[in-house]
Design an enzyme around this catalytic site. Structure first.
Site, mmCIF file in Angstrom:
data_model
loop_
_atom_site.group_PDB
_atom_site.id
_atom_site.type_symbol
_atom_site.label_atom_id
_atom_site.label_comp_id
_atom_site.label_asym_id
_atom_site.label_seq_id
_atom_site.Cartn_x
_atom_site.Cartn_y
_atom_site.Cartn_z
ATOM 1 N N ASP A 99 0.832 -1.199 0.000
ATOM 2 C CA ASP A 99 0.000 0.000 0.000
ATOM 3 C C ASP A 99 0.871 1.255 0.000
ATOM 4 O O ASP A 99 1.812 1.358 0.794
ATOM 5 C CB ASP A 99 -0.899 0.049 1.233
ATOM 6 C CG ASP A 99 -1.902 -1.092 1.278
ATOM 7 O OD1 ASP A 99 -2.185 -1.673 0.213
ATOM 8 O OD2 ASP A 99 -2.404 -1.383 2.383
ATOM 9 N N ASP A 154 -0.629 -3.604 -4.230
ATOM 10 C CA ASP A 154 -1.958 -3.749 -3.638
ATOM 11 C C ASP A 154 -2.739 -2.453 -3.844
ATOM 12 O O ASP A 154 -3.136 -2.153 -4.961
ATOM 13 C CB ASP A 154 -1.849 -4.139 -2.162
ATOM 14 C CG ASP A 154 -3.184 -4.609 -1.577
ATOM 15 O OD1 ASP A 154 -4.168 -4.704 -2.339
ATOM 16 O OD2 ASP A 154 -3.239 -4.883 -0.376
ATOM 17 N N ASP A 190 -5.460 2.389 1.852
ATOM 18 C CA ASP A 190 -6.354 1.451 2.539
ATOM 19 C C ASP A 190 -6.600 1.893 3.973
ATOM 20 O O ASP A 190 -5.696 2.421 4.652
ATOM 21 C CB ASP A 190 -5.746 0.043 2.552
ATOM 22 C CG ASP A 190 -6.133 -0.772 1.335
ATOM 23 O OD1 ASP A 190 -6.878 -0.265 0.474
ATOM 24 O OD2 ASP A 190 -5.674 -1.929 1.237
ATOM 25 N N ARG A 239 -12.293 0.213 -6.697
ATOM 26 C CA ARG A 239 -12.184 0.615 -5.291
ATOM 27 C C ARG A 239 -11.912 2.106 -5.132
ATOM 28 O O ARG A 239 -10.899 2.533 -4.576
ATOM 29 C CB ARG A 239 -11.102 -0.197 -4.570
ATOM 30 C CG ARG A 239 -11.368 -1.691 -4.573
ATOM 31 C CD ARG A 239 -10.334 -2.435 -3.741
ATOM 32 N NE ARG A 239 -10.603 -3.890 -3.761
ATOM 33 C CZ ARG A 239 -9.891 -4.786 -3.081
ATOM 34 N NH1 ARG A 239 -8.874 -4.396 -2.321
ATOM 35 N NH2 ARG A 239 -10.195 -6.067 -3.156
#
Length: 516
Positions: free
Chosen positions: A306, A335, A339, A388
């Site tokens: 991340d 990734d 997040d 996302r």
């Protein structure tokens, strides 16, 4: 003997007045070196100078190529004369102005109230200047002002042959507005209480080791601190430090600490293949950084892949004006870009440029991760992001004035994905070439919901439907998503027209757009 003859020939060629192409303007005919006679008929525009720098005067030929016939010019000798076409002066094109603010090539900046701003556009010679707005005045090229409110200035440059060009400047003063000007003085939204390291010591770091050392040197884990990043942070220059901190050598970690700002200087604050990890922390600002290519597999690895990761009791965070990117998706070792999981609350994510990645980010890492809530996304640019933006489970979120842009709809899996009772207010956004831009996918057993208004849907598509990849798909009525629930937020904000979002966001989101 042969060498002597060659040298003599070279000197003869030089003395014969062979000019470089840059010694006369495009469209002009070379005619004389300084001190020689320039022969032409009629009245024409005559250029005088060399190496791309010229002044102009209207003359009737023939003339002696002499400085006395032209405006002053700052260029070395010898200088040359060339004449334009007939017809009373030839062509005089406007001069391109290059904007500079406080030594940085930019036309906009964000400052604290009363801070000094130096406008110093170029060219620096060969013409005249005039100014309006933002406290500027007079004819000096360089203008120094100290604005206390957001303002705009206009510089007008008139070149030596009389043609004018203009350049606008925009100054945003911290706290003077939260709308589309790119202002970033204080956060708007759920993260509005975040102050970071305000009032603390200011330290400049050029390596990861220096960041960790500054963090650990505080008197306590809560002593306010501002770290200005002026260099590229890599695995090679990052080492663990000890003290009032909990750091690692593989990421920049804020764990068990509070009251810190990590801020890039100009566009030089770069984290290359090394991510930022927040855990058990509060009151953190991450601003004006370029974070790229953080991997969870391959080499080197950092932060679970991340760019920015938050988890386990994180509260009051402002992520602002950063560029976050990865060169691919999970199969390439990456990734997410941002997040949030396991208890992240009261976060504002504003004016960030998400770029060229599969996953922008999630709120809640699993269907049972229900402790994340109160997240605001505004004026972010999702460019070539597959999915996302965000993926939301359980919590409350607000997405306004964001911009989605993809080369084609097929490059996108989905945009906002609200699941497991997540609630999101979606307003004033611009969706360009977006596939499944708003959806409750069937990857969870329960859908979330949304309230929508005033979005622009520009070439959107859906390749999922209820029972085939989705639990809920919005109905498009009069060019707008329908709403499936009522969502309110407990703060005030300025909503820009969605039609203006492409220009506002692309012009202001990302690293290097502010001067914090």
């Amino acid at each position: 003997m042969i060498r002597t003859a060659l040298c003599a020939a070279a000197l003869f060629a030089f003395a014969s007045g062979a000019y470089a192409a840059t010694d006369y303007p495009t469209g002009y005919t070379k005619c004389a070196k300084e001190g020689e006679t320039c022969t032409f008929s009629g009245t024409r525009s005559v250029a005088y100078g060399k190496s791309g720098t010229f002044v102009y005067a209207t003359q009737t030929g023939p003339i002696s190529c002499s400085a006395s016939l032209f405006p002053a010019i700052n260029v070395g000798s010898p200088r040359y004369c060339s004449y334009g076409p007939t017809g009373g002066g030839g062509t005089c094109n406007p001069t391109t102005i290059t904007p500079f603010i406080n030594g940085v090539q930019t036309a906009s900046a964000t400052i604290n109230s009363g801070a000094q701003v130096v406008f110093a556009p170029t060219p620096s010679t060969g013409g005249s200047w005039s100014w309006t707005g933002c406290g500027t005045s007079g004819t000096a090229r360089q203008q120094t002002v100290s604005p206390t409110a957001s303002c705009s200035a206009t510089a007008t440059y008139t070149n030596s042959c009389g043609t004018s060009s203009t350049q606008g400047f925009s100054i945003t003063v911290n706290g003077s507005g939260g709308g589309g000007g790119g202002g970033s003085g204080t956060p708007v939204g759920f993260g509005r209480a975040t102050t970071g390291g305000a009032g603390g010591a200011v330290v400049t770091a050029r390596t990861g080791a220096e960041i960790n050392a500054a963090l650990c040197a505080r008197a306590s884990v809560s002593t306010p601190l501002i770290i200005r990043v002026d260099g590229t942070i890599t695995h090679a220059n990052t080492t663990r430090a000890t003290g009032s901190c909990d750091t690692t050598a593989t990421e920049i970690q804020f764990k068990g600490v509070s009251n810190v700002s990590l801020i890039g200087v100009a566009n030089r604050g770069v984290l290359d293949q090394i991510g930022i990890h927040l855990r058990n922390t509060s009151n953190i600002i991450i601003q004006n950084l370029h974070i790229k290519n953080v991997k969870k597999s391959g080499s080197p690895t950092s932060n679970g892949g991340d760019a920015i990761g938050m988890e386990s009791t994180v509260n009051n965070v402002w992520v602002d004006h950063n560029t976050l990117e990865a060169s691919g998706g999970e199969t390439d070792g990456y990734d997410s870009l941002l997040d949030m999981k396991a208890g992240v609350t009261n976060v504002t994510v504003s004016y960030n440029h998400y770029r060229n990645s599969s996953r922008a980010g999630l709120i809640g890492s699993s269907d049972s991760d229900d402790a994340n809530t109160n997240i605001t996304f505004h004026h972010n640019w999702y460019e070539n992001i597959e999915q996302r933006t965000p993926l939301l489970r359980h919590g409350l979120a607000h997405s306004y004035n964001n911009y989605w842009s993809n080369v084609s709809n097929s490059d996108m899996i989905h945009g906002i994905n609200s699941r497991m009772g997540g609630r999101i207010l979606v307003e004033g956004n611009y969706f360009k070439n977006s596939n499944n831009p708003l959806i409750a996918s069937d990857d969870s057993p329960e859908p979330g919901c949304w309230q929508t208004r005033a979005n622009t849907l520009d070439s959107i598509s859906y390749d999922r439907s209820v029972g085939d990849g989705a639990l809920v798909v919005p109905v498009i009525v009069n060019g707008q998503f329908d709403s499936t629930c009522t969502v309110t937020v407990p703060y005030s904000y300025t909503l820009d027209s969605s039609a203006n979002i492409p220009s506002i966001v692309s012009g202001n989101a990302g690293v290097g757009k502010i001067a914090p």
